[in-house]
Design an enzyme around this catalytic site. Structure first.
Site, mmCIF file in Angstrom:
data_model
loop_
_atom_site.group_PDB
_atom_site.id
_atom_site.type_symbol
_atom_site.label_atom_id
_atom_site.label_comp_id
_atom_site.label_asym_id
_atom_site.label_seq_id
_atom_site.Cartn_x
_atom_site.Cartn_y
_atom_site.Cartn_z
ATOM 1 N N ASP A 28 41.912 47.606 48.763
ATOM 2 C CA ASP A 28 41.048 46.647 49.456
ATOM 3 C C ASP A 28 39.991 47.347 50.313
ATOM 4 O O ASP A 28 40.216 48.451 50.798
ATOM 5 C CB ASP A 28 41.938 45.761 50.339
ATOM 6 C CG ASP A 28 41.278 44.444 50.663
ATOM 7 O OD1 ASP A 28 40.174 44.169 50.146
ATOM 8 O OD2 ASP A 28 41.872 43.683 51.440
ATOM 9 N N ASN A 30 36.529 47.639 49.464
ATOM 10 C CA ASN A 30 35.353 48.187 48.763
ATOM 11 C C ASN A 30 34.066 47.480 49.194
ATOM 12 O O ASN A 30 33.032 48.123 49.409
ATOM 13 C CB ASN A 30 35.495 48.013 47.243
ATOM 14 C CG ASN A 30 36.682 48.757 46.680
ATOM 15 O OD1 ASN A 30 37.248 49.611 47.340
ATOM 16 N ND2 ASN A 30 37.063 48.429 45.457
ATOM 17 N N TRP A 33 33.017 48.471 52.685
ATOM 18 C CA TRP A 33 32.529 49.861 52.650
ATOM 19 C C TRP A 33 31.060 49.869 52.228
ATOM 20 O O TRP A 33 30.230 50.550 52.836
ATOM 21 C CB TRP A 33 33.369 50.662 51.665
ATOM 22 C CG TRP A 33 33.064 52.128 51.588
ATOM 23 C CD1 TRP A 33 33.663 53.126 52.303
ATOM 24 C CD2 TRP A 33 32.088 52.767 50.744
ATOM 25 N NE1 TRP A 33 33.136 54.342 51.956
ATOM 26 C CE2 TRP A 33 32.160 54.149 51.006
ATOM 27 C CE3 TRP A 33 31.182 52.306 49.800
ATOM 28 C CZ2 TRP A 33 31.353 55.081 50.354
ATOM 29 C CZ3 TRP A 33 30.361 53.229 49.154
ATOM 30 C CH2 TRP A 33 30.451 54.603 49.438
ATOM 31 N N SER A 73 42.707 40.545 40.319
ATOM 32 C CA SER A 73 43.749 39.518 40.398
ATOM 33 C C SER A 73 43.335 38.269 39.628
ATOM 34 O O SER A 73 42.157 38.090 39.283
ATOM 35 C CB SER A 73 44.015 39.152 41.860
ATOM 36 O OG SER A 73 42.962 38.341 42.345
ATOM 37 N N THR A 74 44.313 37.384 39.406
ATOM 38 C CA THR A 74 44.017 36.113 38.727
ATOM 39 C C THR A 74 43.024 35.286 39.562
ATOM 40 O O THR A 74 42.364 34.405 39.041
ATOM 41 C CB THR A 74 45.312 35.295 38.506
ATOM 42 O OG1 THR A 74 46.118 35.371 39.691
ATOM 43 C CG2 THR A 74 46.130 35.843 37.348
ATOM 44 N N GLU A 75 42.941 35.595 40.855
ATOM 45 C CA GLU A 75 42.038 34.850 41.734
ATOM 46 C C GLU A 75 40.640 35.483 41.789
ATOM 47 O O GLU A 75 39.680 34.850 42.241
ATOM 48 C CB GLU A 75 42.609 34.801 43.171
ATOM 49 C CG GLU A 75 43.816 33.874 43.331
ATOM 50 C CD GLU A 75 45.083 34.395 42.658
ATOM 51 O OE1 GLU A 75 45.326 35.626 42.699
ATOM 52 O OE2 GLU A 75 45.818 33.584 42.065
ATOM 53 N N ASN A 76 40.520 36.744 41.348
ATOM 54 C CA ASN A 76 39.224 37.437 41.458
ATOM 55 C C ASN A 76 38.141 36.856 40.538
ATOM 56 O O ASN A 76 36.961 37.142 40.713
ATOM 57 C CB ASN A 76 39.366 38.940 41.180
ATOM 58 C CG ASN A 76 39.998 39.701 42.326
ATOM 59 O OD1 ASN A 76 40.622 40.736 42.137
ATOM 60 N ND2 ASN A 76 39.843 39.192 43.547
ATOM 61 N N ARG A 79 34.992 35.256 42.088
ATOM 62 C CA ARG A 79 33.876 36.055 42.639
ATOM 63 C C ARG A 79 32.601 35.812 41.826
ATOM 64 O O ARG A 79 32.672 35.370 40.680
ATOM 65 C CB ARG A 79 34.249 37.537 42.606
ATOM 66 C CG ARG A 79 35.394 37.806 43.555
ATOM 67 C CD ARG A 79 35.603 39.258 43.787
ATOM 68 N NE ARG A 79 36.643 39.405 44.804
ATOM 69 C CZ ARG A 79 36.779 40.439 45.601
ATOM 70 N NH1 ARG A 79 35.974 41.454 45.506
ATOM 71 N NH2 ARG A 79 37.732 40.476 46.500
ATOM 72 N N ARG A 194 48.425 48.893 51.644
ATOM 73 C CA ARG A 194 47.219 48.066 51.661
ATOM 74 C C ARG A 194 46.268 48.589 52.729
ATOM 75 O O ARG A 194 46.489 48.408 53.924
ATOM 76 C CB ARG A 194 47.534 46.596 51.927
ATOM 77 C CG ARG A 194 46.256 45.749 51.875
ATOM 78 C CD ARG A 194 46.497 44.277 51.692
ATOM 79 N NE ARG A 194 45.246 43.625 51.356
ATOM 80 C CZ ARG A 194 45.130 42.412 50.855
ATOM 81 N NH1 ARG A 194 46.197 41.697 50.623
ATOM 82 N NH2 ARG A 194 43.943 41.909 50.570
ATOM 83 N N GLU A 213 58.920 48.370 51.078
ATOM 84 C CA GLU A 213 58.364 48.696 52.399
ATOM 85 C C GLU A 213 56.844 48.550 52.334
ATOM 86 O O GLU A 213 56.225 48.931 51.340
ATOM 87 C CB GLU A 213 58.697 50.156 52.758
ATOM 88 C CG GLU A 213 60.169 50.444 52.880
ATOM 89 C CD GLU A 213 60.808 49.761 54.080
ATOM 90 O OE1 GLU A 213 60.131 49.612 55.113
ATOM 91 O OE2 GLU A 213 61.989 49.373 53.966
HETATM 92 C C1 FPP Z 1 39.149 44.620 46.759
HETATM 93 O O1 FPP Z 1 38.101 44.990 47.636
HETATM 94 C C2 FPP Z 1 38.981 45.333 45.500
HETATM 95 C C3 FPP Z 1 38.913 44.744 44.279
HETATM 96 C C4 FPP Z 1 39.031 43.291 44.089
HETATM 97 C C5 FPP Z 1 38.708 45.533 43.072
HETATM 98 C C6 FPP Z 1 39.324 46.896 43.015
HETATM 99 C C7 FPP Z 1 38.697 47.630 41.925
HETATM 100 C C8 FPP Z 1 38.357 48.944 41.921
HETATM 101 C C9 FPP Z 1 38.731 49.895 42.972
HETATM 102 C C10 FPP Z 1 37.562 49.539 40.810
HETATM 103 C C11 FPP Z 1 37.785 49.021 39.419
HETATM 104 C C12 FPP Z 1 39.070 49.433 38.861
HETATM 105 C C13 FPP Z 1 39.251 50.301 37.845
HETATM 106 C C14 FPP Z 1 40.622 50.564 37.408
HETATM 107 C C15 FPP Z 1 38.174 51.026 37.184
HETATM 108 P P1 FPP Z 1 37.079 43.874 48.107
HETATM 109 O O2 FPP Z 1 35.920 43.877 47.195
HETATM 110 O O3 FPP Z 1 37.756 42.548 48.244
HETATM 111 O O4 FPP Z 1 36.666 44.419 49.516
HETATM 112 P P2 FPP Z 1 36.276 43.559 50.790
HETATM 113 O O5 FPP Z 1 37.520 42.851 51.235
HETATM 114 O O6 FPP Z 1 35.822 44.598 51.748
HETATM 115 O O7 FPP Z 1 35.180 42.620 50.387
#
Ligand code: FPP
Length: 246
Positions: A28, A30, A33, A73-76, A79, A194, A213
């Site tokens: 979580d 990204n 960031w 996730s199934t919820e993503n 987006r 996490r 844990e």
């Molecule tokens: C959550 O951060 C992250 C995700 C929903 C995607 C994770 C995917 C990757 C790290 C890269 C793709 C995977 C592979 C295997 C190539 P967020 O976007 O919800 O962050 P935020 O809460 O700061 O908005």
């Protein structure tokens, strides 16, 4: 494998006889960031892939057997379409670009979740990578894709019912259900990590996390380092796991 001769100072604290067999990570932070750098969210996901590279290597070095990464996730699907497309594109790029290196490092590439809903090119790359790495002996990397814990349990029960259609006195047990989950044959996660400050499970490995844990930190996933993983493992090793006993 863990190299005792080249231990750095943090690794010294790790008990090499008590390495978690299975680590789950909710990757979580990204988006935040990227936002902090005034970049589009997809740049954050790209940076997140770099972290995956480092963490996989470190898991292999430490002798972790299973690493489950919550990638989609199934919820993503809720987006914006361009973010979903960017994530699917990154997945294909990752599997194509990294395959050689992963294979060289004996990584077993696996996935959990209903991948039939992913774009065809993702499905093809995943199936190919899984097939071509199935005999490797290093860490099993489970990519959780179109994965949801509730959906996994419901789907498992429905498959069980289909297999036993019409039988009298049908009864499901924990052992039976476990054999119908994506994680069949794998140990439950010992620890779920996490980053990014959120403290929820978000439908990740609901069944499997009964006695897992949890380790939270404010670090955003793209900033997560090998040292953070080591710290999580050290903290895990200092906890007392009772599994409901005394
Ligand atoms: C959550 O951060 C992250 C995700 C929903 C995607 C994770 C995917 C990757 C790290 C890269 C793709 C995977 C592979 C295997 C190539 P967020 O976007 O919800 O962050 P935020 O809460 O700061 O908005």
């Amino acid at each position: 494998m863990f190299n005792k001769k080249n231990k750095d100072t943090t690794s010294i604290d790790i008990d090499t006889n008590n390495i978690p067999k299975h680590i789950g990570i909710i990757m979580d932070g990204n988006g935040r960031w990227a936002k902090r750098r005034n970049l589009p969210r997809s740049y954050g996901h790209k940076a997140g892939v770099e972290t995956i590279r480092r963490i996989i290597k470190e898991c292999n070095r430490l002798g972790v057997k299973y690493l489950t990464l919550y990638a989609f996730s199934t919820e993503n699907w809720k987006r914006p379409e361009d973010e979903v497309n960017a994530l699917m594109g990154l997945l294909v790029e990752y599997l194509k670009k990294e395959f050689k290196e992963l294979d060289k490092n004996q990584v077993v590439i696996n996935y959990i979740g209903d991948i039939s809903k992913l774009p065809l090119r993702c499905q093809e790359e995943l199936i190919k990578a899984k097939e071509n790495t199935k005999s490797n002996t290093g860490v099993v990397m489970n990519l959780a894709l179109n994965y949801g814990g509730r959906a996994e349990i419901i789907e498992g029960i429905n498959r069980f019912l289909k297999d036993h259609n019409g039988e009298d006195n049908l009864k499901i047990t924990e052992e039976i259900l476990e054999n119908y989950l994506y994680t069949k044959g794998m140990p439950d996660p010992d620890i779920v990590i996490r980053p990014s400050g959120e403290q929820r499970l978000s439908n990740f490995l609901l069944w499997q996390c009964a006695y897992t844990e949890f380790w939270y930190s404010d670090i955003l996933w793209p900033d997560f380092t090998e040292k953070d993983l080591q710290q999580a493992i050290i903290d895990y090793q200092n906890r007392e796991r009772r599994f409901g006993g005394l």
